[in-house]
Design a protein around this motif. Structure first.
Motif, PDB file in Angstrom:
ATOM      1  N   TRP A  25       0.820  -1.211   0.000  1.00  0.00           N
ATOM      2  CA  TRP A  25       0.000   0.000   0.000  1.00  0.00           C
ATOM      3  C   TRP A  25       0.863   1.274   0.000  1.00  0.00           C
ATOM      4  O   TRP A  25       0.315   2.366   0.066  1.00  0.00           O
ATOM      5  N   LEU A  26       2.185   1.109  -0.076  1.00  0.00           N
ATOM      6  CA  LEU A  26       3.087   2.246   0.052  1.00  0.00           C
ATOM      7  C   LEU A  26       3.217   2.994  -1.270  1.00  0.00           C
ATOM      8  O   LEU A  26       3.399   2.391  -2.327  1.00  0.00           O
ATOM      9  N   ALA A  27       3.120   4.313  -1.211  1.00  0.00           N
ATOM     10  CA  ALA A  27       3.163   5.142  -2.414  1.00  0.00           C
ATOM     11  C   ALA A  27       4.529   5.039  -3.088  1.00  0.00           C
ATOM     12  O   ALA A  27       5.555   4.882  -2.428  1.00  0.00           O
ATOM     13  N   PRO A  28       4.578   5.129  -4.414  1.00  0.00           N
ATOM     14  CA  PRO A  28       5.847   4.980  -5.144  1.00  0.00           C
ATOM     15  C   PRO A  28       6.915   5.980  -4.731  1.00  0.00           C
ATOM     16  O   PRO A  28       8.099   5.643  -4.725  1.00  0.00           O
ATOM     17  N   GLU A  29       6.510   7.219  -4.383  1.00  0.00           N
ATOM     18  CA  GLU A  29       7.522   8.206  -3.980  1.00  0.00           C
ATOM     19  C   GLU A  29       8.194   7.803  -2.670  1.00  0.00           C
ATOM     20  O   GLU A  29       9.342   8.201  -2.413  1.00  0.00           O
TER      21      GLU A  29
ATOM     22  N   ILE B  54       7.401  -6.266  -5.788  1.00  0.00           N
ATOM     23  CA  ILE B  54       6.390  -5.209  -5.648  1.00  0.00           C
ATOM     24  C   ILE B  54       7.016  -3.854  -5.947  1.00  0.00           C
ATOM     25  O   ILE B  54       6.458  -3.037  -6.687  1.00  0.00           O
ATOM     26  N   GLU B  55       8.195  -3.640  -5.365  1.00  0.00           N
ATOM     27  CA  GLU B  55       8.877  -2.359  -5.553  1.00  0.00           C
ATOM     28  C   GLU B  55       9.169  -2.119  -7.031  1.00  0.00           C
ATOM     29  O   GLU B  55       8.882  -1.040  -7.577  1.00  0.00           O
ATOM     30  N   ALA B  56       9.724  -3.115  -7.700  1.00  0.00           N
ATOM     31  CA  ALA B  56      10.045  -2.971  -9.116  1.00  0.00           C
ATOM     32  C   ALA B  56       8.782  -2.760  -9.943  1.00  0.00           C
ATOM     33  O   ALA B  56       8.755  -1.933 -10.864  1.00  0.00           O
ATOM     34  N   HIS B  57       7.744  -3.487  -9.629  1.00  0.00           N
ATOM     35  CA  HIS B  57       6.484  -3.411 -10.366  1.00  0.00           C
ATOM     36  C   HIS B  57       5.871  -2.018 -10.265  1.00  0.00           C
ATOM     37  O   HIS B  57       5.510  -1.408 -11.283  1.00  0.00           O
ATOM     38  N   VAL B  58       5.787  -1.496  -9.045  1.00  0.00           N
ATOM     39  CA  VAL B  58       5.144  -0.197  -8.815  1.00  0.00           C
ATOM     40  C   VAL B  58       5.989   0.936  -9.395  1.00  0.00           C
ATOM     41  O   VAL B  58       5.460   1.877 -10.003  1.00  0.00           O
ATOM     42  N   LEU B  59       7.320   0.839  -9.225  1.00  0.00           N
ATOM     43  CA  LEU B  59       8.185   1.898  -9.732  1.00  0.00           C
ATOM     44  C   LEU B  59       8.258   1.890 -11.253  1.00  0.00           C
ATOM     45  O   LEU B  59       8.693   2.871 -11.864  1.00  0.00           O
ATOM     46  N   ALA B  60       7.820   0.810 -11.871  1.00  0.00           N
ATOM     47  CA  ALA B  60       7.696   0.769 -13.330  1.00  0.00           C
ATOM     48  C   ALA B  60       6.333   1.311 -13.755  1.00  0.00           C
ATOM     49  O   ALA B  60       5.939   1.156 -14.914  1.00  0.00           O
ATOM     50  N   ASP B  61       5.632   1.950 -12.835  1.00  0.00           N
ATOM     51  CA  ASP B  61       4.323   2.559 -13.069  1.00  0.00           C
ATOM     52  C   ASP B  61       3.260   1.524 -13.426  1.00  0.00           C
ATOM     53  O   ASP B  61       2.354   1.780 -14.223  1.00  0.00           O
TER      54      ASP B  61
END
Length: 740
Positions: free
Chosen positions: A406-410, A456-463
């Motif tokens: 649930w953590l925002a990408p920024e 998860i981190e890679a997925h979300v930061l890839a928008d």
């Protein structure tokens, strides 16, 4: 005529300048930026350089207000665009100092620039008010907001002309667009206030004073360094906690939470560690408990009653939520038994809870279904405030793996980075988490289930985001769009919580207009097809991108007290003839009234509302000049209508027992209420006195009287505290006095 006491007429009005909540660049720092320019610029230019520094700071503040606006975004945007044009003109003026040297020598141009500085501050304060509910409350009617917007717009265009700034002055088309923006914003905020509930509004849809009470308490908590003082009032005697008469299978949810009975109601007692109060951890826990206690009026916040001891263990005592967490509920419920109607109702409950927190300047920091509890009648309430902080408080370093999905990408982007590389947790982070909660609620499962933290981190930061697997009917399209808007990668493009609420509420009114409890067979929104949507697919509909595009009591006669209000520091170095307003106030305090009068009179001629108030004060008291209370009253009214709280209180009392000035009860109450709602503690005390004792023929109103008395007491108004204690001794419900 009944008497009204005036205590501390000249006390500081909290709401005159709300900029204390905004982190701003120091005017001194900005001035240093122009230091080298002063050495090379002609003498004619020098007086303007500190003015440009003030303008730079003020414009920066206005931009920040716009970026963090929670309400009236369109209106703020219209003013923001004007200010940006002015900023460009100022930069051009800086670059072309030589070409403009003759203009700089003109006294009227200098005075016009002073008016420009004062106008920017008025625009800043107006935007700060209308962008937050606490400030918006100062305007008694929507028409007052529209009127002030139009007035400031006209003043801006006029000032730009006087300064010969090459900016685009409003055309008729632009004015029409502005009118439409103001109208739409005021319609939205009316809709919001009529539907939000949850402790934000009263039964008659007015903004609740509870929001301001909590904000004041929050500031006191932040400044307090004594754990004993913070937590002493929240102790529940162990003998008041009993085993429930009826036994239920879920009386013990886990090893730390059990059901008890307290004052004939079910409560949850939760074990917790209480560190030594003299340690930093002890103070931190004490502050957490105080925060929890202050939030008890939030109807979508789990209620905290206090701490106690059960079987030798320290416990916190909360409202009992019969159905457990929202996550527990959806995991134990089949999709066909958890209809969209109920999901939307619970989503709105959570939205109301977040909105209450945001209006009181708190952030939850851990929005997900696990931290939402359900009562027996299916009311969703936010819980678990262990990580919660105020808007400007520093976040605590924690292990985030549990709530990483649930953590925002920024925030994901700076995980593990040094402090200097971290970004603050903001409302926009909370909006992102809420978007994931909406997805979680809709699909009844944790987002990115089965993925590792690094994945998860890679997925979300890839928008990229989660996919959608549900029947894509009209309702689901609307719900999906709301989720997608909330979890956008660019924080500034995410809607505010109020915008999300309005969209969700519109969905409810469209598809499920009848409010019902879950003990029914709910309707199912129409569906047309099954679809899997991802962030990589085209957006459904438009996004929220367009939201960018005073001392002693006396009788009715006013006192001759010589204790002035504080005003904001005005950093500029004008020509000798006009000293800064703060320097005039300092001269007044030091007894140099001649110097002060010249300052106030000069700035009043430039339409500075605070200077107008001070000029009226000198005419009223007869300092330096002969008394002229008729003119003083006119000046008080002028400053009052510009939002100066002390002037509003002064003008109200001008009408009482003042020779040559007619008493008008309606006008008296109008300006007294304005001053009170503008934060003046003396106005609040006097207004409470009117309501509680029915003075001036005003019908008694105990509820309103107590409300204003509490607000005055929270601002350390001594007579308000005394009156509250006296009322409590008579059995009047005045609420909890321990925080006052």
């Amino acid at each position: 005529m009944a008497e009204i006491s005036v205590d501390s007429v000249f006390s500081v009005a909290d709401g005159v300048s709300a900029m204390g909540e905004i982190a701003t660049t120091s005017g001194v720092d900005v001035l240093k930026k122009f230091g080298s320019a002063v050495q090379v610029a002609g003498d004619a230019v020098k007086p303007f350089l500190p003015l440009i520094a003030v303008v730079t700071v003020t414009i920066t503040e206005i931009i920040r207000i716009y970026d963090t606006a929670q309400h009236n975004k369109r209106m703020c945007g219209a003013m923001h665009d004007r200010v940006i044009m002015a900023q460009a003109a100022i930069k051009l003026l800086e670059r072309r100092q030589k070409e403009n040297e003759e203009r700089f020598k003109q006294q009227n141009y200098y005075e016009s620039f002073l008016k420009f500085v004062a106008l920017l501050k008025k625009i800043r304060d107006f935007l700060q008010d209308v962008s937050q509910l606490k400030g918006f409350k100062k305007f008694k009617e929507a028409s007052a907001v529209e009127s002030m917007f139009n007035k400031l717009s006209a003043e801006f265009d006029s000032t730009m002309n006087m300064l010969h700034f090459a900016v685009a002055i409003s055309t008729e088309d632009q004015q029409q667009l502005d009118r439409e923006a103001v109208t739409k914003d005021l319609e939205d905020i009316k809709d919001y206030l009529n539907n939000i509930e949850g402790g934000i509004t009263t039964m008659d849809h007015k903004i609740s004073s509870v929001l301001e009470e909590i904000s004041i308490i929050k500031d006191k908590v932040a400044a307090n360094t004594s754990a004993d003082k913070l937590s002493r009032t929240y102790e529940i005697p162990p003998e008041e906690l009993h085993d429930p008469v009826d036994r239920r299978p879920n009386d013990a949810r886990d090893k730390d939470i059990t059901r008890k009975s307290y004052r004939f109601q079910d409560v949850a007692v939760k074990k917790f560690a209480l560190p030594d109060k003299k340690t930093d951890d002890g103070l931190k826990v004490a502050k957490e408990l105080t925060i929890l206690k202050s939030l008890q009026e939030g109807q979508r916040i789990i209620k905290f009653y206090g701490t106690s001891v059960v079987d030798g263990a320290r416990v916190m005592v909360f409202e009992w939520a019969e159905k457990g967490s929202l996550k527990d509920y959806y995991e134990a419920t089949k999709p066909e038994d958890f209809p969209w109607e109920l999901k939307l109702k619970l989503a709105l409950d959570v939205c109301r809870g977040i909105a209450f927190l945001h209006e009181t300047k708190y952030l939850h920091h851990d929005i997900r279904c696990q931290n939402v509890l359900l009562t027996d009648d299916f009311v969703a309430k936010l819980a678990n405030f262990k990580l919660s902080r105020g808007f400007n408080d520093k976040s605590t370093a924690i292990k985030i793996f549990d709530h990483l999905p649930w953590l925002a990408p920024e925030k994901l982007r700076v995980l593990g980075k040094e402090d200097k590389e971290r970004v603050p947790y903001t409302q926009k982070c909370e909006i992102y988490s809420y978007g994931l909660l909406l997805w979680e609620l809709g699909h009844q499962k944790i987002p990115f289930k089965g993925m590792s933290p690094s994945q998860i981190e890679a997925h979300v930061l890839a928008d990229k985001r989660e996919s959608f697997y549900w029947e894509l009917g009209p309702f689901q399209q609307g719900y999906t769009k709301i989720v997608r808007d909330a979890w956008q990668g660019e924080p500034r493009l995410r809607p505010t919580i109020s915008e999300l609420f309005l969209e969700l509420n519109k969905l409810q009114q469209t598809f499920f207009p009848t409010t019902r409890t879950p003990n029914f067979k709910p309707a199912t929104p129409p569906a047309t097809e099954i679809s899997a949507l991802t962030l990589d697919s085209p957006a459904l509909g438009d996004t929220y991108r367009n939201a960018e595009d005073h001392r002693k009591s006396v009788s009715l006669n006013l006192p001759s007290a010589d204790l002035p209000p504080e005003f904001e520091f005005e950093l500029f170095v004008p020509v000798e003839e006009i000293i800064p307003l703060d320097e005039g106030i300092t001269a007044h305090r030091e007894g140099n009234k001649e110097k002060a009068w010249k300052c106030f009179e000069a700035h009043a001629k430039l339409d500075n509302p605070q200077a107008i108030y001070w000029k009226g004060y000198y005419l009223w008291e007869g300092y330096v000049v002969a008394k002229n209370r008729k003119e003083a009253a006119q000046l008080f009214k002028q400053a009052a209508d510009d939002g100066i709280a002390d002037a509003q209180l002064r003008y109200a009392f001008c009408m009482v027992n003042s020779e040559g000035i007619k008493f008008d009860k309606e006008q008296f109450m109008h300006y007294l209420i304005l001053s009170a709602d503008n934060g003046n503690p003396s106005a609040r005390y006097n207004l409470a006195d009117v309501y509680l004792n029915g003075k001036l023929g005003i019908p008694k109103n105990e509820r309103e009287g107590v409300r204003y008395l509490r607000l005055a007491a929270l601002k350390d108004q001594p007579k308000a505290r005394e009156m509250l204690k006296a009322l409590k001794a008579k059995g009047v419900d005045v609420g909890d006095l321990d925080d006052l």
